[in-house]
Design an enzyme around this catalytic site. Structure first.
Site, PDB file in Angstrom:
ATOM      1  N   GLU A  64     -37.018 -25.348   1.960  1.00 35.55           N
ATOM      2  CA  GLU A  64     -35.914 -26.200   1.592  1.00 35.55           C
ATOM      3  C   GLU A  64     -36.378 -27.180   2.785  1.00 35.55           C
ATOM      4  O   GLU A  64     -37.227 -27.429   3.468  1.00 35.55           O
ATOM      5  CB  GLU A  64     -34.464 -25.407   1.939  1.00 35.55           C
ATOM      6  CG  GLU A  64     -34.356 -24.452   0.692  1.00 35.55           C
ATOM      7  CD  GLU A  64     -33.463 -23.467   1.154  1.00 35.55           C
ATOM      8  OE1 GLU A  64     -31.706 -23.699   2.115  1.00 35.55           O
ATOM      9  OE2 GLU A  64     -32.873 -23.268   0.052  1.00 35.55           O
ATOM     10  N   GLU A  75     -40.581 -20.503  -6.965  1.00 35.18           N
ATOM     11  CA  GLU A  75     -42.223 -20.281  -8.154  1.00 35.18           C
ATOM     12  C   GLU A  75     -43.517 -21.429  -8.212  1.00 35.18           C
ATOM     13  O   GLU A  75     -44.292 -20.758  -8.583  1.00 35.18           O
ATOM     14  CB  GLU A  75     -41.512 -20.276  -9.409  1.00 35.18           C
ATOM     15  CG  GLU A  75     -40.548 -19.482  -9.807  1.00 35.18           C
ATOM     16  CD  GLU A  75     -39.455 -19.198  -8.760  1.00 35.18           C
ATOM     17  OE1 GLU A  75     -39.008 -19.549  -8.235  1.00 35.18           O
ATOM     18  OE2 GLU A  75     -38.653 -18.172  -9.648  1.00 35.18           O
TER      19      GLU A  75
HETATM   20  N1  THU Z   1     -34.906 -21.176  -5.938  1.00 34.63           N
HETATM   21  C1  THU Z   1     -36.029 -20.538  -5.663  1.00 34.63           C
HETATM   22  O1  THU Z   1     -36.990 -20.755  -4.858  1.00 34.63           O
HETATM   23  N2  THU Z   1     -36.205 -20.456  -7.295  1.00 34.63           N
HETATM   24  C2  THU Z   1     -35.983 -20.263  -8.651  1.00 34.63           C
HETATM   25  O2  THU Z   1     -35.698 -20.378  -9.156  1.00 34.63           O
HETATM   26  C3  THU Z   1     -34.820 -20.929  -8.276  1.00 34.63           C
HETATM   27  C4  THU Z   1     -33.918 -21.384  -7.001  1.00 34.63           C
HETATM   28  C5  THU Z   1     -34.511 -21.885  -4.903  1.00 34.63           C
HETATM   29  C6  THU Z   1     -34.052 -22.951  -4.585  1.00 34.63           C
HETATM   30  C7  THU Z   1     -33.408 -22.901  -3.135  1.00 34.63           C
HETATM   31  O3  THU Z   1     -34.320 -23.409  -1.725  1.00 34.63           O
HETATM   32  C8  THU Z   1     -33.019 -21.780  -3.099  1.00 34.63           C
HETATM   33  O4  THU Z   1     -33.318 -20.761  -3.704  1.00 34.63           O
HETATM   34  C9  THU Z   1     -30.403 -22.038  -3.384  1.00 34.63           C
HETATM   35  O5  THU Z   1     -31.263 -22.478  -4.704  1.00 34.63           O
END
Ligand code: THU
Length: 160
Positions: A64, A75
């Site tokens: 993030e 992913e």
């Molecule tokens: N997130 C993922 O890493 N993969 C997904 O397919 C859905 C969301 C992460 C993005 C963000 O850092 C956190 O989960 C909340 O959305």
């Protein structure tokens, strides 16, 4: 007018232990990746482990950023690493696990739409389905034999 009906088929397992050992190992690699997530804003930790055809496992986690849209999902972190560093290797399988910091995550957490589109690109590129397993922190695991079950109407290069 005619109606178009789209069917998707997934397999649902109550527990990781029902799956073959190599898949359990790959999912454990996803747990490890998940522990390396940098998610101070959402506190939602996601890990992805990719099994390449030569046996190498590539891991990714969500990263993030204070400028929220600059972050990236687990992913895509993993699959872009695979594309960048192992371009000649087909992707056999992706295992995904997600865990919220403040509550239990017991239902399978699927990849988001943008990640599905990213996975679709590699499935088309390698002309071979990518098997996807996804789960929460423990409990049920869903299996899809191809990305197409998760995103039937993929946008591909053939439209360009
Ligand atoms: N997130 C993922 O890493 N993969 C997904 O397919 C859905 C969301 C992460 C993005 C963000 O850092 C956190 O989960 C909340 O959305």
């Amino acid at each position: 007018m005619k109606k178009i009906r789209i069917e998707s088929e997934l397999e649902a397992y109550d527990d990781l232990k029902e799956l073959p050992k190599d898949i359990q190992d790959l999912m454990r690699a996803a747990f490890e990746a998940r522990d390396a997530a940098y998610a101070p804003y959402s506190k939602f930790h996601v890990g992805a482990a990719i099994q390449l055809e030569n046996g190498i496992v590539v891991k990714g986690s969500n990263q993030e950023n204070a400028a929220y849209p600059s972050g990236l999902c687990a992913e895509r972190t993993a699959i872009y690493y695979a594309g960048a560093n192992h371009a000649d290797q087909k992707i056999n399988t992706i295992a995904i696990s997600a865990k919220a910091q403040n509550k239990e995550t017991l239902t399978p957490i699927p990849p988001c739409g943008a990640c599905r589109q990213a996975i679709a690109e590699y499935e088309v590129k390698q002309d071979q389905p990518i098997v996807i397993y996804f789960m929460g922190e423990r409990g049920a695991v869903f299996k899809s034999d191809s990305l197409r079950n998760l995103l039937p109407f993929i946008f591909t290069q053939e439209y360009l």
